[in-house]
Design an enzyme around this catalytic site. Structure first.
Site, PDB file in Angstrom:
ATOM      1  N   GLU A  78      23.174  43.137  38.212  1.00  0.00           N
ATOM      2  CA  GLU A  78      22.938  43.096  36.857  1.00  0.00           C
ATOM      3  C   GLU A  78      21.649  43.464  36.343  1.00  0.00           C
ATOM      4  O   GLU A  78      21.519  44.508  35.450  1.00  0.00           O
ATOM      5  CB  GLU A  78      23.447  41.849  36.105  1.00  0.00           C
ATOM      6  CG  GLU A  78      23.481  41.822  34.545  1.00  0.00           C
ATOM      7  CD  GLU A  78      23.927  40.892  33.835  1.00  0.00           C
ATOM      8  OE1 GLU A  78      24.705  39.940  34.501  1.00  0.00           O
ATOM      9  OE2 GLU A  78      23.455  40.477  32.586  1.00  0.00           O
ATOM     10  N   ARG A 113      23.352  29.664  29.233  1.00  0.00           N
ATOM     11  CA  ARG A 113      24.610  29.399  29.600  1.00  0.00           C
ATOM     12  C   ARG A 113      24.855  27.895  30.219  1.00  0.00           C
ATOM     13  O   ARG A 113      25.822  27.314  30.032  1.00  0.00           O
ATOM     14  CB  ARG A 113      25.259  30.583  30.264  1.00  0.00           C
ATOM     15  CG  ARG A 113      26.847  30.613  30.450  1.00  0.00           C
ATOM     16  CD  ARG A 113      27.422  31.778  31.194  1.00  0.00           C
ATOM     17  NE  ARG A 113      27.528  32.929  30.262  1.00  0.00           N
ATOM     18  CZ  ARG A 113      28.685  32.998  29.525  1.00  0.00           C
ATOM     19  NH1 ARG A 113      29.636  31.894  29.381  1.00  0.00           N
ATOM     20  NH2 ARG A 113      29.002  34.075  28.679  1.00  0.00           N
ATOM     21  N   GLU A 145      34.624  35.322  36.354  1.00  0.00           N
ATOM     22  CA  GLU A 145      33.801  34.336  36.693  1.00  0.00           C
ATOM     23  C   GLU A 145      34.425  32.733  36.776  1.00  0.00           C
ATOM     24  O   GLU A 145      34.116  32.160  37.755  1.00  0.00           O
ATOM     25  CB  GLU A 145      32.562  34.069  35.852  1.00  0.00           C
ATOM     26  CG  GLU A 145      31.704  35.163  35.923  1.00  0.00           C
ATOM     27  CD  GLU A 145      30.568  35.299  34.853  1.00  0.00           C
ATOM     28  OE1 GLU A 145      30.757  35.651  33.637  1.00  0.00           O
ATOM     29  OE2 GLU A 145      29.483  34.983  34.925  1.00  0.00           O
TER      30      GLU A 145
HETATM   31  N1  MTE Z   1      34.742  40.595  42.060  1.00  0.00           N
HETATM   32  C1  MTE Z   1      34.519  41.458  43.024  1.00  0.00           C
HETATM   33  N2  MTE Z   1      35.381  41.876  43.707  1.00  0.00           N
HETATM   34  N3  MTE Z   1      33.425  41.923  43.163  1.00  0.00           N
HETATM   35  C2  MTE Z   1      32.210  41.432  42.186  1.00  0.00           C
HETATM   36  O1  MTE Z   1      30.930  41.722  42.266  1.00  0.00           O
HETATM   37  N4  MTE Z   1      31.518  40.151  40.192  1.00  0.00           N
HETATM   38  C3  MTE Z   1      31.967  39.056  39.391  1.00  0.00           C
HETATM   39  C4  MTE Z   1      33.480  39.161  38.970  1.00  0.00           C
HETATM   40  N5  MTE Z   1      34.295  39.280  40.249  1.00  0.00           N
HETATM   41  C5  MTE Z   1      32.546  40.574  41.083  1.00  0.00           C
HETATM   42  C6  MTE Z   1      33.926  40.287  41.146  1.00  0.00           C
HETATM   43  C7  MTE Z   1      31.137  38.819  38.299  1.00  0.00           C
HETATM   44  S1  MTE Z   1      29.470  38.037  38.551  1.00  0.00           S
HETATM   45  C8  MTE Z   1      31.630  39.086  37.157  1.00  0.00           C
HETATM   46  S2  MTE Z   1      30.449  39.055  35.693  1.00  0.00           S
HETATM   47  C9  MTE Z   1      32.848  39.686  37.020  1.00  0.00           C
HETATM   48  O2  MTE Z   1      33.696  39.962  37.922  1.00  0.00           O
HETATM   49  C10 MTE Z   1      32.462  41.408  36.160  1.00  0.00           C
HETATM   50  O3  MTE Z   1      33.753  41.975  35.893  1.00  0.00           O
HETATM   51  P1  MTE Z   1      34.615  41.689  34.783  1.00  0.00           P
HETATM   52  O4  MTE Z   1      33.778  41.586  33.460  1.00  0.00           O
HETATM   53  O5  MTE Z   1      35.360  43.138  34.691  1.00  0.00           O
HETATM   54  O6  MTE Z   1      35.370  40.440  35.095  1.00  0.00           O
HETATM   55  N1  HPA Z   2      26.628  36.469  31.039  1.00  0.00           N
HETATM   56  C1  HPA Z   2      26.210  37.242  32.166  1.00  0.00           C
HETATM   57  N2  HPA Z   2      25.306  38.094  31.928  1.00  0.00           N
HETATM   58  C2  HPA Z   2      24.670  38.237  30.755  1.00  0.00           C
HETATM   59  C3  HPA Z   2      24.976  37.280  29.720  1.00  0.00           C
HETATM   60  C4  HPA Z   2      26.006  36.295  29.845  1.00  0.00           C
HETATM   61  O1  HPA Z   2      26.239  35.333  28.936  1.00  0.00           O
HETATM   62  N3  HPA Z   2      23.970  37.402  28.983  1.00  0.00           N
HETATM   63  C5  HPA Z   2      23.285  38.378  29.129  1.00  0.00           C
HETATM   64  N4  HPA Z   2      23.452  38.876  30.668  1.00  0.00           N
HETATM   65 MO1  MOS Z   3      28.489  38.229  36.167  1.00  0.00          MO
HETATM   66  S1  MOS Z   3      27.285  36.779  36.716  1.00  0.00           S
HETATM   67  O1  MOS Z   3      28.157  38.278  34.708  1.00  0.00           O
HETATM   68  O2  MOS Z   3      27.439  39.755  36.948  1.00  0.00           O
END
Ligand code: MTE
Ligand code: HPA
Ligand code: MOS
Length: 758
Positions: free
Chosen positions: A226, A304, A707
């Protein structure tokens, strides 16, 4: 619908940064990083390295034309060290060479004269010395002091969670090309293309519009990309900008493990108070977050933690304070759950300890205190709760009573193997906690042959978001999915993006796709009405499975014909749309508001068996009821649950990050850092959807799923703890994750522990 990447992934055809064809003039980068965790740089000797054949240039902080700064929230993170080093692994110099091997060899020839300074790795010590990243935050509701006086049970304790290595399969990396007019094009493995663009612009001292960042997909990010993909991209861009040649740097696994931050470890003190009926009346908690040597995302992670410190329980009196503590470790960062899991572990520890004192199973306290619709979270938002529905569905479906009885019966029969059970309810807020970040854009082109191309700010990292983007477009336009192609994520097509994070990527970008496609559809329906004749009103025309209907009668007009007519009539076949989550707001000066679009709920029932001779354990089953809303892609969403769950189990049981007291990472390879493998996966994983199809702000009512499932893994800790207590009811099992087999063994036989012997 299958994940659009599944065939190419299986065949090895999917493209990552390291798969981009390398041009013959490319230079390879390597970082020379600080070998020690804290000190004053007296002298850097580059001569030996620079004279190695093949070394083209060695860049240090003084070569940076713009500002030497990549801190996102706080400007406290230089790209390359200047006069001080703050953690072992901090980049000091960037070598450019004609091959990968030469660049890394040169890095070994650099010598640095550093005057060492004291190293702090313990967040409590950092707090004592007033080394804080940002001022502390406090969430408060009711009056805990008064409430404790009404309590029958008041229980205090501490709880600790260790960090977690992201271990994305694709390590960090970037490939930067100089382009005309002193511009740079960067291929980066980042969740935040705009962060890369913005910080690189600062480092180079040029406007953002000269920097194009392109992301096809990541081999996993999990939060680790990120913010922390930026350094490598900025270094490659710096090299390309100065030497005017393409520069590529893909980290080796050990470099990645040593130089990048991980999940923030936390240590916390709590006091929980319950009345005679086991209602939780008050909860006080103080969190000490180990931020590492710079802010990175830690202040947001900290926030958070506070939002989720009461998990899925209603507690009328809460006083929660959190300190972000500055230590000499690599800056810690986002990791699936973003501080939420760390907060939830503490309340679950408090409940487990209170249950011991009250002589009841933890589940009795958990069930009595589930948050109900209309209850107010400590931060002011009113709950739309599915906590009770999840619990009772799980209780019925998984037969709680019978499971409990069978575990008790097993434990009565067996002396040296014990089973343990745990219940782990979860509640996770969906939206970036920083309200302004909750926005996204989409650009949709319909080409004259009827094919469609979509761009959004969403980054594919394995979570299937591009498949979901395609599904949204296909559904709105009512065309076949193979007419649609999702583009790479590119800062020239979509600007000012929030990172793909917070589980909100599909909601935010999907809504933008929905808006753009709806506008295009309406335009096309007007064209169709014109085609059908003068008396036809557009509102009576629809598109269904690629055919135009008038009222409910199928016409002869197909999608392809409609698009080609629209093109001839000079109708605009492109649309750019913007979405910003409505309703949400938060006021940090009073720590109250309505920060989340909605919450995701669920519960996991975990059963484990502990070998009480060896301290080893197996996870027999995890049965989950999960609040999907109405899943738009069950294959992807079930995959997210399984993946998140296993990652949570790893964090809670076996993943053990070890830094020595000099701040040197000891668990720096896969031989010393154990992550779950196929054998660690529970024999049974059952996932039951809770049907909660309601008006909500989720895309197509399909709630965010990235998550929340990680937090089901927390249940494993408490199931193992219960098995230990079944063997040795007086064991002082600490709330100190991960629960490695060594710790289990010590807890089974506390009189043999190191402390007891010495
Ligand atoms: N799933 C896979 N296969 N690979 C990833 O890196 N990241 C996770 C989750 N699932 C991840 C994953 C995290 S930390 C987040 S915040 C969300 O996917 C981000 O994607 P989304 O917002 O589309 O759910
Ligand atoms: N979640 C994940 N990533 C972020 C957030 C959050 O609430 N705020 C800033 N980056
Ligand atoms: Mo997920 S820890 O918000 O990339």
């Amino acid at each position: 619908m299958k994940n659009i990447d599944s065939v190419n992934h299986t065949k090895g055809l999917s493209v990552y940064v390291d798969d981009i064809p390398v041009t013959i003039d490319t230079l390879f980068g390597a970082v020379y990083a600080s070998p020690i965790a804290h000190g004053i740089i007296k002298k850097i000797n580059l001569e030996k390295a620079a004279s190695l054949p093949g070394v083209v240039r060695i860049l240090t902080a003084t070569d940076i034309p713009g500002i030497n700064q990549i801190g996102g929230i706080v400007k406290d993170e230089p790209l390359l060290a200047e006069d001080m080093v703050h953690f072992a692994g901090m980049p000091v110099a960037f070598i450019l060479a004609t091959s990968d091997a030469v660049a890394r060899h040169a890095a070994q020839l650099i010598e640095m004269d550093i005057e060492p300074l004291p190293v702090i790795t313990d967040p409590r010590l950092a707090k004592e010395k007033n080394q804080l990243i940002v001022p502390p935050r406090t969430f408060k509701t009711g009056n805990t002091k008064e409430a404790f006086e009404q309590c029958h049970y008041v229980v205090q304790g501490t709880a600790h969670t260790n960090g977690q290595e992201h271990l994305y399969i694709e390590t960090q990396g970037a490939y930067a090309f100089p382009v005309e007019h002193s511009g740079i094009k960067i291929y980066s493995s980042t969740q935040g293309p705009t962060a890369v663009q913005r910080h690189t612009a600062d480092v180079l001292g040029i406007p953002m519009h000269r920097i194009e960042v392109d992301v096809t997909r990541l081999g996993g990010g999990f939060g680790g990309k990120e913010d922390q993909a930026t350094a490598w991209a900025a270094l490659c861009a710096l090299g390309a900008f100065i030497v005017k040649k393409p520069v590529k740097y893909v980290l080796h696994r050990m470099e990645d493990m040593r130089m990048t931050g991980k999940r923030n470890p936390y240590t916390a003190d709590y006091t929980i108070g319950l009345n005679k009926d086991l209602k939780i009346l008050a909860y006080e908690v103080t969190f000490y977050q180990n931020a590492g040597a710079a802010a990175d995302l830690s202040p947001a992670v900290l926030e958070r933690t506070l939002f989720h410190c009461t998990n899925s329980y209603y507690i009328p009196n809460v006083l929660a304070t959190a300190y972000s503590c500055k230590t000499n470790l690599p800056p810690n960062t986002a990791f699936r759950g973003f501080g939420g899991p760390q907060g939830m572990f503490v309340i679950e520890s408090a409940i487990a300890k209170a249950a011991d004192v009250a002589g009841v199973p933890a589940s009795t306290i958990q069930e009595k205190n589930l948050i109900e619709t209309g209850d107010i979270f400590p931060y002011g938002q009113k709950a739309e709760s599915e906590a009770r529905a999840s619990w009772s569905t799980a209780s019925d479906t998984f037969n709680f009573k019978q499971t409990e009885e069978s575990v008790i019966a097993f434990n009565q029969k067996n002396k040296l193997v014990k089973k343990g059970l745990s219940w782990m309810p979860i509640c996770f807020g969906i939206s970036f906690t920083k309200t302004p970040m909750n926005n996204a854009r989409a650009l949709v082109h319909i080409y004259s042959d009827g094919s469609v191309n979509i761009s959004t700010g969403a980054v594919e990292m394995g979570q299937g978001v591009q498949t979901k983007m395609l599904q949204v477009a296909a559904q709105v336009l009512s065309i076949q999915t193979d007419r649609i192609k999702v583009n790479s994520t590119n800062t020239y097509r979509i600007a000012n993006t929030s990172p793909s994070a917070a589980s909100a990527t599909a909601d935010l970008n999907g809504a933008a796709v929905q808006i753009a496609c709806t506008t295009l559809l309406n335009r096309l329906l007007q064209t169709a009405a014109r085609l059908l004749g003068n008396e036809v009103a557009p509102e009576n025309v629809s598109l269904q499975d690629e055919w135009i209907y008038h009222h409910q009668n199928k016409t002869e007009i197909h999608w392809k014909q409609l698009v080609s007519e629209a093109f001839i009539q000079r109708v605009n076949l492109s649309e750019h749309a913007h979405y910003a989550t409505p309703v949400i707001h938060f006021n940090p000066s009073i720590e109250k508001g309505h920060p989340f679009a909605y919450h995701v709920y669920g519960i996991a029932l975990t059963e484990v068996t502990v070998d009480c001779i060896r301290g080893t354990y197996t996870i027999d089953s995890i049965r989950i009821v999960h609040d999907f809303g109405k899943s738009m892609n069950t294959d992807i969403d079930y995959g997210q649950i399984e993946g998140g769950l296993v990652q949570g189990i790893g964090w809670m049981t076996m993943e053990e990050i070890v830094f020595d007291d000099k701040g040197i990472l000891k668990s720096n390879a896969l031989s010393t850092y154990k992550v779950p493998d196929i054998y660690s996966v529970p024999a049974t994983i059952e996932i039951v959807p809770l049907l909660t199809q309601k008006e909500n702000m989720a895309i197509l009512q399909s709630k965010a799923v990235g998550e929340p499932p990680l937090m089901y893994g927390i249940g494993t800790y408490f199931a193992i703890r219960n098995a230990i207590l079944a063997f040795n009811p007086s064991s002082p099992v600490a709330f100190d994750a991960p629960m490695t087999p060594e710790k289990v063994l010590m807890a089974l036989y506390p009189h043999f522990s190191h402390e007891a012997i010495s």
